[in-house]
Design a protein around this motif. Structure first.
Motif, PDB file in Angstrom:
ATOM      1  N   PHE A 111       9.112   2.129   4.159  1.00  0.00           N
ATOM      2  CA  PHE A 111       8.343   2.114   2.848  1.00  0.00           C
ATOM      3  C   PHE A 111       9.683   2.518   1.860  1.00  0.00           C
ATOM      4  O   PHE A 111      10.501   3.143   2.441  1.00  0.00           O
ATOM      5  CB  PHE A 111       7.697   3.551   3.012  1.00  0.00           C
ATOM      6  CG  PHE A 111       6.203   3.369   3.563  1.00  0.00           C
ATOM      7  CD1 PHE A 111       5.081   3.008   2.907  1.00  0.00           C
ATOM      8  CD2 PHE A 111       6.198   3.974   4.925  1.00  0.00           C
ATOM      9  CE1 PHE A 111       3.965   3.131   3.918  1.00  0.00           C
ATOM     10  CE2 PHE A 111       5.025   3.699   5.687  1.00  0.00           C
ATOM     11  CZ  PHE A 111       3.939   3.284   5.203  1.00  0.00           C
ATOM     12  N   HIS A 146       9.181   4.903  -3.568  1.00  0.00           N
ATOM     13  CA  HIS A 146       8.083   5.232  -4.062  1.00  0.00           C
ATOM     14  C   HIS A 146       7.025   5.120  -2.997  1.00  0.00           C
ATOM     15  O   HIS A 146       5.747   5.522  -3.266  1.00  0.00           O
ATOM     16  CB  HIS A 146       7.723   4.057  -5.085  1.00  0.00           C
ATOM     17  CG  HIS A 146       8.592   4.125  -6.093  1.00  0.00           C
ATOM     18  ND1 HIS A 146       8.914   5.012  -7.111  1.00  0.00           N
ATOM     19  CD2 HIS A 146       9.444   2.986  -6.741  1.00  0.00           C
ATOM     20  CE1 HIS A 146       9.698   4.617  -8.127  1.00  0.00           C
ATOM     21  NE2 HIS A 146       9.900   3.234  -7.728  1.00  0.00           N
ATOM     22  N   ARG A 147       7.176   5.010  -1.758  1.00  0.00           N
ATOM     23  CA  ARG A 147       6.651   5.312  -0.612  1.00  0.00           C
ATOM     24  C   ARG A 147       5.240   4.045  -0.596  1.00  0.00           C
ATOM     25  O   ARG A 147       4.184   4.205  -0.126  1.00  0.00           O
ATOM     26  CB  ARG A 147       5.984   6.583  -0.427  1.00  0.00           C
ATOM     27  CG  ARG A 147       6.843   7.446  -0.192  1.00  0.00           C
ATOM     28  CD  ARG A 147       7.725   7.496   0.933  1.00  0.00           C
ATOM     29  NE  ARG A 147       8.845   8.499   1.295  1.00  0.00           N
ATOM     30  CZ  ARG A 147      10.027   8.389   0.867  1.00  0.00           C
ATOM     31  NH1 ARG A 147      10.479   7.179   0.228  1.00  0.00           N
ATOM     32  NH2 ARG A 147      10.959   9.256   1.039  1.00  0.00           N
ATOM     33  N   LYS A 148       5.831   2.983  -1.132  1.00  0.00           N
ATOM     34  CA  LYS A 148       4.873   1.718  -1.005  1.00  0.00           C
ATOM     35  C   LYS A 148       5.535   0.957   0.166  1.00  0.00           C
ATOM     36  O   LYS A 148       6.732   0.771   0.326  1.00  0.00           O
ATOM     37  CB  LYS A 148       5.153   0.840  -2.159  1.00  0.00           C
ATOM     38  CG  LYS A 148       4.716   1.420  -3.502  1.00  0.00           C
ATOM     39  CD  LYS A 148       3.391   1.838  -3.596  1.00  0.00           C
ATOM     40  CE  LYS A 148       2.926   2.378  -4.918  1.00  0.00           C
ATOM     41  NZ  LYS A 148       1.467   2.582  -4.983  1.00  0.00           N
ATOM     42  N   LYS A 185      10.775  13.794   1.262  1.00  0.00           N
ATOM     43  CA  LYS A 185      10.728  13.342  -0.323  1.00  0.00           C
ATOM     44  C   LYS A 185      12.199  12.851  -0.618  1.00  0.00           C
ATOM     45  O   LYS A 185      12.033  12.080  -1.666  1.00  0.00           O
ATOM     46  CB  LYS A 185      10.347  14.521  -1.114  1.00  0.00           C
ATOM     47  CG  LYS A 185      10.981  15.851  -1.110  1.00  0.00           C
ATOM     48  CD  LYS A 185      10.421  16.642  -1.957  1.00  0.00           C
ATOM     49  CE  LYS A 185      11.064  18.052  -1.620  1.00  0.00           C
ATOM     50  NZ  LYS A 185      10.255  19.323  -2.269  1.00  0.00           N
ATOM     51  N   ALA A 215       0.803  -1.230   0.088  1.00  0.00           N
ATOM     52  CA  ALA A 215       0.129  -0.002  -0.027  1.00  0.00           C
ATOM     53  C   ALA A 215       0.893   1.339   0.015  1.00  0.00           C
ATOM     54  O   ALA A 215       1.970   1.314   0.524  1.00  0.00           O
ATOM     55  CB  ALA A 215      -0.908   0.186   1.068  1.00  0.00           C
ATOM     56  N   SER A 216       0.272   2.351  -0.654  1.00  0.00           N
ATOM     57  CA  SER A 216       1.075   3.816  -0.583  1.00  0.00           C
ATOM     58  C   SER A 216       0.764   4.137   0.919  1.00  0.00           C
ATOM     59  O   SER A 216      -0.150   3.969   1.608  1.00  0.00           O
ATOM     60  CB  SER A 216       0.383   4.544  -1.578  1.00  0.00           C
ATOM     61  OG  SER A 216       0.532   4.307  -2.866  1.00  0.00           O
ATOM     62  N   ALA A 217       1.951   4.969   1.429  1.00  0.00           N
ATOM     63  CA  ALA A 217       1.905   5.576   2.684  1.00  0.00           C
ATOM     64  C   ALA A 217       1.008   6.648   2.679  1.00  0.00           C
ATOM     65  O   ALA A 217       0.787   7.761   1.901  1.00  0.00           O
ATOM     66  CB  ALA A 217       3.163   5.987   3.086  1.00  0.00           C
ATOM     67  N   ASP A 246      -0.727  10.116   3.418  1.00  0.00           N
ATOM     68  CA  ASP A 246      -0.055  11.412   3.667  1.00  0.00           C
ATOM     69  C   ASP A 246      -0.457  12.026   5.226  1.00  0.00           C
ATOM     70  O   ASP A 246      -1.360  11.180   5.909  1.00  0.00           O
ATOM     71  CB  ASP A 246      -0.155  12.396   2.698  1.00  0.00           C
ATOM     72  CG  ASP A 246       0.730  13.759   2.813  1.00  0.00           C
ATOM     73  OD1 ASP A 246       1.583  13.629   3.446  1.00  0.00           O
ATOM     74  OD2 ASP A 246       0.477  14.710   1.933  1.00  0.00           O
TER      75      ASP A 246
END
Length: 365
Positions: free
Chosen positions: A148, A151-153, A45, A24-26, A28
Motif C-alpha cells: 500500500f 494513502h493506503r491504496k 501511520k 482499494a483502500s486498506a 482496518d
C-alpha cells in the motif's frame, strides 16, 4: 464496464473469498501480535509504504520466504517502509498430514515460538480466531503480499519474487520493485502476479479434520514379531528414509501416555522420506494385549513385538548403550547413523524439529 472489471479483479484467483482489488483502500484491523501488542493500520501511520504479508508457520513455501521477508524488513525500515505479517489460517482446519514440512502448526502459541526461533524483525499478527481481517483482504495462498502507498491504496498484490527455493536466485523481485516504485513516486510496473504457496485454511475447511479421522480409523493395524537380528537390521537402516524407532510396553505408563505423539508424528511425516517403527517390549504371550492397544491408538505404522521373553537380549539388539529404561526412542538416518537416542519420555516439539530439520526431510519442496 468499470464495475465488471472491478468485480473480475476482486475475484481473481480468489474463489469464494475475493481478493482486494488494486486501488482499494486498506481495510482496518485490530489484531494481536506475538509480542503481546495489538496492531491496527494506525500503528503504521508514519510509514510511507505499508507491506502486509499473509503468511504462516506450517507452509513450506511460507518457510522458504521467511529469511527474505526478514531481509526485506532490514533493507527498507530506514526508508519508511513498514513490513507486517498476518497469519490467516484457522488452526483447527489443518490436518496432521498437511504438516509434513514443519514442526509447528498455526496456533498463536506456535506463532510465538516460530517468531522467537527465527528472530522475526516485523510484527507477526494472529487472525486465526475468526479470519475476519483475512476475509477482507482475500489472500490466495501463503505467502501473499499486499503493498500500500502512503494513502493506503493498494498498489501491488502478489508474490514476493518468482523463485521459491531459498538456494536459488530469483529473476523478478516483484515486491521489491513495487516498493522501490512507490518510494520514488512512480507507478508500480507490475501490479498483480499469481501467488504460489499453500492455500488459506479457511474455517469452512474444518470438516477436513473429521474426514481425516474417519480415514485413519479405517487403516489396518498389525503387530508382527521381530528377532534380535531383525532389530539390528532396522537400526542399520539401509533405506533412504529417516527412521524413528520407539520401544514401549503396555505396562509402561510413560510409554502409553506419549504414544499418541508418535501416532501424530507418523501422520505428519509418513508421506515424506520418513518411517516410524514401534517395538513392543511386552512378553510374546501378551501379544494380543499389545495389539489391542495399538488398534485403539490407530497405530497403522510398522509395529513389532520382540519374539523372546528376554529383555536383556532386546536391550543389546537395540543399543548396547541403552540401560533398559522405557520408553526408549531413537532417530536413525539413512545408512544407520543414530542422531538421537533417549530413554524416558520425549519432548514431542523438539523431536518434530529434529525430524524436519534433518537433510533427509527438510522444510522446503
Amino acid at each position: 464496464m468499470k464495475l465488471l472489471a472491478l468485480l473480475a479483479s476482486m475475484m481473481l484467483l480468489g474463489g469464494d473469498h475475493p481478493t482486494l482489488p488494486i486501488g482499494a483502500s486498506a481495510p482496518d484491523f485490530a489484531l494481536p501480535g506475538v509480542d503481546g501488542k495489538t496492531y491496527s493500520l494506525a500503528s503504521f501511520k508514519e510509514a510511507r509504504v505499508l507491506v502486509l504479508v499473509f503468511t504462516c508457520n506450517h507452509c513450506p513455501t511460507a518457510q522458504a520466504y521467511e529469511d527474505r521477508i526478514i531481509q526485506l524488513t532490514k533493507d527498507y525500515k530506514s526508508k519508511g517502509v513498514a513490513v507486517v505479517a498476518i497469519m490467516p489460517n484457522d488452526p483447527q482446519s489443518i490436518r496432521l498430514d498437511e504438516l509434513g514440512y514443519t514442526d509447528m502448526g498455526d496456533s498463536f502459541d506456535e506463532m510465538k515460538r516460530r517468531a522467537a526461533e527465527k528472530h522475526f524483525n516485523f510484527p507477526y499478527l494472529y487472525d486465526g480466531k475468526d479470519e475476519a481481517v483475512s476475509l477482507k483482504y482475500g489472500p490466495i495462498a501463503t505467502p501473499h503480499v499486499f503493498v500500500f502507498d502512503n494513502h493506503r491504496k493498494l498498489r501491488y498484490s502478489g508474490r514476493v519474487d518468482d523463485v521459491e527455493k531459498p538456494t536459488k536466485t530469483p529473476h523478478t523481485l516483484d515486491t521489491r520493485n513495487a516498493i522501490e516504485a512507490l518510494l520514488n513516486n512512480k507507478e508500480v510496473p507490475v501490479k498483480t502476479t499469481k501467488v504460489f504457496g499453500c492455500s488459506i485454511k479457511w474455517a469452512e475447511k474444518s470438516d477436513w479434520i473429521e474426514k481425516a479421522k474417519q480415514e485413519w480409523a479405517k487403516e489396518p493395524v498389525k503387530l508382527d514379531t521381530i528377532t534380535a537380528d531383525g532389530i539390528k537390521q532396522l537400526i542399520q537402516n539401509k533405506t533412504e528414509k529417516l527412521r524413528v524407532i520407539n520401544v514401549w510396553a503396555t505396562w509402561c505408563g510413560p510409554c502409553v501416555a506419549e504414544f499418541p505423539d508418535f501416532v501424530d508424528i507418523n501422520r505428519m511425516y509418513r508421506r515424506r522420506d520418513f518411517e516410524f517403527i514401534s517395538i513392543s517390549a511386552d512378553e510374546p504371550a501378551k501379544r494380543d494385549k499389545a495389539l489391542q492397544f495399538l488398534q485403539k491408538s490407530q497405530a497403522s505404522a510398522t509395529n513389532y513385538i520382540f519374539n523372546v521373553d528376554d529383555k536383556y537380549k532386546l536391550i543389546e539388539a537395540i543399543d548396547p548403550k541403552w540401560q533398559g529404561a522405557l520408553p526408549y526412542t531413537m532417530v536413525v538416518e539413512p545408512g544407520g547413523k543414530i542422531i538421537y537416542a533417549k530413554d524416558g519420555p520425549i519432548d514431542a516439539a523438539a523431536l518434530k524439529k529434529l525430524i524436519v530439520d534433518d537433510p533427509a526431510i527438510g522444510r522446503y519442496y
